[in-house]
Design a protein around this motif. Structure first.
Motif, PDB file in Angstrom:
ATOM      1  N   SER A 112      -3.023   2.930  -1.690  1.00  0.00           N
ATOM      2  CA  SER A 112      -2.683   4.194  -1.029  1.00  0.00           C
ATOM      3  C   SER A 112      -1.899   5.112  -1.962  1.00  0.00           C
ATOM      4  CB  SER A 112      -1.838   3.935   0.220  1.00  0.00           C
ATOM      5  OG  SER A 112      -2.552   3.172   1.136  1.00  0.00           O
ATOM      6  N   SER A 113      -0.894   4.541  -2.649  1.00  0.00           N
ATOM      7  CA  SER A 113      -0.077   5.360  -3.541  1.00  0.00           C
ATOM      8  C   SER A 113      -0.916   5.996  -4.623  1.00  0.00           C
ATOM      9  CB  SER A 113       1.002   4.517  -4.230  1.00  0.00           C
ATOM     10  OG  SER A 113       1.789   3.888  -3.303  1.00  0.00           O
ATOM     11  N   VAL A 114      -1.780   5.200  -5.224  1.00  0.00           N
ATOM     12  CA  VAL A 114      -2.548   5.717  -6.354  1.00  0.00           C
ATOM     13  C   VAL A 114      -3.580   6.742  -5.871  1.00  0.00           C
ATOM     14  CG1 VAL A 114      -4.033   5.082  -8.301  1.00  0.00           C
ATOM     15  CG2 VAL A 114      -2.107   3.643  -7.706  1.00  0.00           C
ATOM     16  N   VAL A 115      -4.169   6.503  -4.689  1.00  0.00           N
ATOM     17  CA  VAL A 115      -5.085   7.501  -4.130  1.00  0.00           C
ATOM     18  C   VAL A 115      -4.333   8.804  -3.883  1.00  0.00           C
ATOM     19  CG1 VAL A 115      -6.443   8.129  -2.096  1.00  0.00           C
ATOM     20  CG2 VAL A 115      -6.736   5.888  -3.138  1.00  0.00           C
ATOM     21  N   SER A 116      -3.095   8.690  -3.377  1.00  0.00           N
ATOM     22  CA  SER A 116      -2.334   9.904  -3.079  1.00  0.00           C
ATOM     23  C   SER A 116      -1.964  10.660  -4.356  1.00  0.00           C
ATOM     24  CB  SER A 116      -1.079   9.572  -2.277  1.00  0.00           C
ATOM     25  OG  SER A 116      -0.043   9.144  -3.128  1.00  0.00           O
ATOM     26  N   LEU A 117      -2.018   9.986  -5.499  1.00  0.00           N
ATOM     27  CA  LEU A 117      -1.785  10.684  -6.772  1.00  0.00           C
ATOM     28  C   LEU A 117      -3.045  11.400  -7.252  1.00  0.00           C
ATOM     29  CD1 LEU A 117       0.264   7.975  -8.704  1.00  0.00           C
ATOM     30  CD2 LEU A 117       1.131  10.117  -7.796  1.00  0.00           C
ATOM     31  N   GLY A 118      -4.121  11.262  -6.474  1.00  0.00           N
ATOM     32  CA  GLY A 118      -5.344  11.985  -6.816  1.00  0.00           C
ATOM     33  C   GLY A 118      -6.395  11.139  -7.484  1.00  0.00           C
ATOM     34  N   ALA A 119      -6.262   9.810  -7.381  1.00  0.00           N
ATOM     35  CA  ALA A 119      -7.175   8.930  -8.109  1.00  0.00           C
ATOM     36  C   ALA A 119      -8.579   8.943  -7.518  1.00  0.00           C
ATOM     37  CB  ALA A 119      -6.644   7.507  -8.109  1.00  0.00           C
ATOM     38  N   ILE A 172      -3.925  10.991 -14.294  1.00  0.00           N
ATOM     39  CA  ILE A 172      -5.081  11.054 -13.400  1.00  0.00           C
ATOM     40  C   ILE A 172      -5.515  12.504 -13.208  1.00  0.00           C
ATOM     41  CG2 ILE A 172      -5.734  10.828 -10.959  1.00  0.00           C
ATOM     42  CD1 ILE A 172      -4.312   8.148 -10.931  1.00  0.00           C
ATOM     43  N   ARG A 173      -4.543  13.397 -13.161  1.00  0.00           N
ATOM     44  CA  ARG A 173      -4.883  14.818 -12.959  1.00  0.00           C
ATOM     45  C   ARG A 173      -5.142  15.536 -14.271  1.00  0.00           C
ATOM     46  NH1 ARG A 173      -1.577  15.632  -7.553  1.00  0.00           N
ATOM     47  NH2 ARG A 173      -3.181  14.597  -6.333  1.00  0.00           N
TER      48      ARG A 173
END
Lengths: 252, 257
Positions: free
Chosen positions: A153-160, B101-102
């Motif tokens: 969840s954390s990494v997805v929320s960083l835009g992964a 990542i961005r």
């Protein structure tokens, strides 16, 4: 200084195991006292005397077979494990298939494989890879499934993206487990290697051992066994070193 | 900043449908800090995940900055109870993860991360792995990672509940001072009354599941770093406590079912 000490300790640990093994062997030799079990000194003597002339070509052949099989199985097993572990929809179809085919004694397929792929290297490497492929795939799949949801969840929320998730989360998370499965597979691979080499070939340490035993040259049998166990040791040490290099966070 | 209208979330479980949130309405202004408190299982974490876009909702409207909520909104930071750090990356690599990542340029990554790590007292530990740090420091790394992306909305799910009392107070103070430097919107889910009163400009009380809002209090004392040593603090804590206890009979009834 600290490193020197650690190295010394490692040597001591391996040496200790070796001495124990040799003592145990001597004891067995004294109890059994038959030509099928030569004493360790005779076997070692034969090992050193025949190493370059006789053993080495066989040993190299076996090393090649087991290494190629490990690399192939590692690549395909880890890859499919990652895919199956990540997408449960694929898993729903893949798992029954895995559980149906995993328990098949694939060694029984060796004659069939040789009929299809010939008696060369391909059929042997294919068989060893096929057997350890399952171990690596199932372990990797479970490692991916077990990744902490909060991390995802954390990494997805960083835009992964999905690719980022594999690169930053799923692959590193499963690496330690992949190494464990690799170690287990290594033992299996050596055992299967021996078996494939007793079949329609004149090269490889398995053939060497079988051939010597048929001719009743038990010193050579045990020299071959020593060579095989040293090959195993070298591969285990290589896997350990590789893990230290690739997964430094495991050793803090 | 946040506008939630008639939000309903249902989960499919082994025992059938479970309603986690039932027609929730909530508005949070830009730059406001809102603490959400309620008993466990009241759906407050679900609300946070809906706002982060990671959980979809069945009915109602959820707007973040006048746009329907979506995952990967660039300015939303998610901070979770067990930090969400990657054990295989050291402090530095964890901190720059969002930036890399961005696809921020390496020099910008370096500049941003170094500044934030120094601000949070973590720069000397940049080569350490999370496994080598205390819980408080790990959560600080998670905060650092969130800060690199200049978020205007912080979603925090019981961020300090795994920490010891002293570390918890220290990090609560950190959040408050960070907010005072750059007031971002904060949505903090907690089960600690003290934390809600200390960090919530507004305190929203949830009923036990399915979650509905039972009270929405303005906290006039918010922003006072020394609040915890004042009697008003305890008065407000008691008020929140009695509001929470107001939901109890409901819980007993539910557990019998």
């Amino acid at each position: 200084m600290k490193l020197e000490k650690a190295k010394f300790k490692k040597v001591l640990e391996i040496g200790g195991g070796l001495i124990f093994l040799l003592l145990f062997w001597t004891l067995l030799f004294l109890i059994i006292n038959k030509p099928v079990l030569p004493p360790p000194w005779e076997a070692l003597e034969t090992f050193f005397k025949t190493f370059t002339s006789l053993l080495l070509p066989h040993l190299l052949q076996s090393t090649f077979r087991v290494l190629v099989s490990l690399v192939v199985a590692l690549f395909l097993g880890a890859l499919s494990g990652l895919v199956i572990g990540r997408w449960s929809k694929i898993d729903d179809y893949a798992s029954p298939l895995i559980y149906l085919t995993y328990p098949i004694p694939k060694i029984a397929l060796l004659p069939v494989l040789m009929g299809i792929m010939g008696i060369g290297e391909a059929s042997k490497i294919f068989l060893i890879s096929l057997i350890i492929f399952f171990q690596i795939m199932v372990t990797t799949r479970d490692a991916v499934r077990g990744v902490n949801r909060q991390i995802v969840s954390s990494v997805v929320s960083l835009g992964a993206s999905e690719k980022d998730l594999f690169q930053h989360v799923f692959i590193p998370a499963s690496l330690p487990k992949i190494f464990t499965s690799l170690r287990i597979s290594l033992g299996t691979a050596m055992a299967v290697l021996f078996l494939t080499e007793t079949f329609a070939t004149v090269r490889g340490i398995g053939y060497f051992i079988l051939d010597a035993s048929m001719r009743g040259r038990y010193q050579e049998v045990f020299a071959g066994i020593i060579a095989m166990s040293l090959l195993g040791l070298a591969l285990f040490v290589a896997v350990d070193l590789l893990e230290r290099k690739v997964c430094p966070w495991q050793y803090i | 900043m946040i506008k939630i209208k008639n939000l309903t979330v249902e989960y499919q479980t082994f025992n059938g449908k479970l309603t986690a949130l039932d027609r929730v309405n909530l508005e949070v202004k830009k730059g406001e800090s809102c603490a959400i408190i309620g008993p466990s299982g009241c759906g407050k974490t679900t609300l946070l995940y809906v706002l982060s876009g990671l959980v979809s909702h069945n009915a109602g409207n959820v707007l973040v900055n006048r746009e329907p909520v979506k995952a990967k909104r660039k300015k939303t930071a998610l901070i979770l109870q067990d930090y969400g750090l990657l054990p295989w990356k050291n402090v530095w690599d964890n901190t720059v993860l969002g930036l890399s990542i961005r696809k921020f340029s390496p020099s910008l990554q370096k500049e941003k991360a170094a500044g934030i790590l120094k601000r949070l007292g973590l720069y000397e530990f940049r080569n350490y792995y999370p496994g080598q740090l205390s819980g408080g420091m790990r959560q600080r790394v998670a905060i650092a990672r969130a800060l690199t992306l200049d978020p205007d909305l912080f979603l925090m799910d019981e961020p300090f509940s795994a920490l010891d009392a002293i570390t918890r107070e220290e990090l609560q103070g950190l959040i408050l001072s960070l907010w005072q430097e750059t007031p971002a919107t904060i949505l903090l889910v907690t089960h600690s009354i003290e934390e809600a009163v200390y960090l919530g400009q507004r305190i929203v009380v949830f009923s036990p599941g399915p979650g509905t809002i039972t009270a929405n209090i303005n906290n006039p004392y918010f922003g006072d770093i020394m609040l915890k040593s004042k009697p008003e603090f305890y008065r407000l804590c008691n008020q929140v406590r009695s509001l929470l206890e107001g939901g109890k009979p409901h819980e007993i009834r539910k557990s019998k079912v």
